[in-house]
Design an enzyme around this catalytic site. Structure first.
Site, PDB file in Angstrom:
ATOM      1  N   HIS A 132       0.865  -1.181   0.000  1.00  0.00           N
ATOM      2  CA  HIS A 132       0.000   0.000   0.000  1.00  0.00           C
ATOM      3  C   HIS A 132       0.902   1.232   0.000  1.00  0.00           C
ATOM      4  O   HIS A 132       1.718   1.416   0.900  1.00  0.00           O
ATOM      5  CB  HIS A 132      -0.924   0.026   1.216  1.00  0.00           C
ATOM      6  CG  HIS A 132      -1.908   1.155   1.166  1.00  0.00           C
ATOM      7  ND1 HIS A 132      -3.174   1.022   0.629  1.00  0.00           N
ATOM      8  CD2 HIS A 132      -1.808   2.458   1.562  1.00  0.00           C
ATOM      9  CE1 HIS A 132      -3.800   2.180   0.704  1.00  0.00           C
ATOM     10  NE2 HIS A 132      -2.993   3.071   1.259  1.00  0.00           N
ATOM     11  N   CYS A 133       0.730   2.075  -0.996  1.00  0.00           N
ATOM     12  CA  CYS A 133       1.610   3.238  -1.166  1.00  0.00           C
ATOM     13  C   CYS A 133       0.862   4.508  -0.806  1.00  0.00           C
ATOM     14  O   CYS A 133      -0.140   4.857  -1.441  1.00  0.00           O
ATOM     15  CB  CYS A 133       2.107   3.312  -2.614  1.00  0.00           C
ATOM     16  SG  CYS A 133       3.220   4.703  -2.921  1.00  0.00           S
TER      17      CYS A 133
END
Length: 304
Positions: free
Chosen positions: A151-152
């Site tokens: 997850h960025c």
């Protein structure tokens, strides 16, 4: 005691969910860096240089052309990664039975190993649903993501099967753009430490100094991430798999560098540097849909 543990787990989940609030902040931060860089390169330094004449005008023209081309590709890739759904498990998804491997009834198991890639059915106890191969649950998004890489917070999204290429191109064009800005502003940065008089107002000089420092820092940090993801693509693995699953040199999804590359970027060379796929690639390459992945036939029956 059990109740206390449940409350603690719930609080951690709420903390992860709260990270979504960083979304608008991170997008504004990216746009802020782009704005500062644009002002320093185009408005302050190289835009006026177009009227200087001679070699200076030619250098300014070349710098501005490359700057704007890379900027368009950077923003295109970035917002495509932001707004493209990385892929979720379809409702009521069920794996297809594989008669050659003897999986005529894969749903008869009483328990579903949460991280098994050996042909057994995988089950997410948080989503209460079956999970396709290479799928993982994201605590921030609150759902299972197909071929989840991570997850960025920068793209305010999970990076998964359907937007991994867009994320990689964002890293690639960000590295090129920040490197170009750093090199183009380097002479002006060096001038800060010279004894001669520096042209410009205090505001423009401060903007140039800030743009150089920011772009240098981003270029160095993004280069590290880019090199890491290039190695992941070459081995057809993800960040999660590299740390949690790839415990043996015999990785079942490693099809060779060329095919591994095509599993992410497609087969049409004209689209390799664009955050998009051809309809033919989307139809012919199952990995781009995130539900099925080709693997080495001799390793299909092995457990990892």
């Amino acid at each position: 005691m059990h109740r206390s543990g449940a409350v603690m787990a719930w609080n951690v989940f709420k903390f992860c969910t709260a990270l979504r609030g960083l979304g608008s902040i991170m997008i504004l931060l990216v746009l802020g860096v782009v704005g500062v860089s644009y002002y320093a390169v185009v408005i302050t330094n190289y835009g006026p240089g177009l009227a200087a004449g001679g070699l200076d005008s030619l250098i300014a023209f070349v710098v501005l052309i490359f700057f704007h081309c890379l900027l368009v590709m950077l923003l295109w890739s970035y917002f495509t990664a932001v707004f493209t759904d990385p892929g979720g498990v379809p409702p009521n998804w069920r794996p297809e039975a594989d008669e050659e491997r003897g999986d005529n009834d894969p749903l008869t198991a009483t328990e579903y190993p949460p991280d098994s890639e050996n042909g057994r059915v995988r089950y997410c106890r948080k989503c209460n649903q079956l999970k396709p191969p290479r799928c993982h649950h994201c605590s921030v998004c609150g759902r299972c993501i197909l071929k989840m890489d991570h997850h960025c917070v920068w793209v305010v999204n999970c990076v998964g099967a359907l937007n991994y290429k867009h994320f990689l191109l964002f890293l690639f064009y960000t590295f090129l753009e920040t490197s170009l800005v750093t090199l183009s502003l380097l002479p002006h940065f060096i001038a800060f430490f010279s004894e001669g008089e520096i042209p410009g107002t205090p505001g423009t000089l401060a903007t140039t100094f800030l743009a150089f420092v920011l772009n240098l820092a981003f270029a160095l940090s993004v280069m590290g991430f880019l090199v890491m993801h290039i190695s992941l693509v070459a081995g057809n693995t993800t960040t999660i798999e590299a740390y949690e699953k790839k415990t043996t040199p015999k990785w079942r999804y490693d099809l060779g560098r060329n095919r591994n590359f095509e599993q992410v970027f497609g087969t049409d060379k004209k689209y390799w540097f664009l955050p998009a796929y051809t309809e033919e690639d989307l139809r012919r390459i199952p990995a781009l849909q995130g539900l099925e992945y080709p693997s080495k036939p001799d390793l299909d029956s092995e457990e990892f």
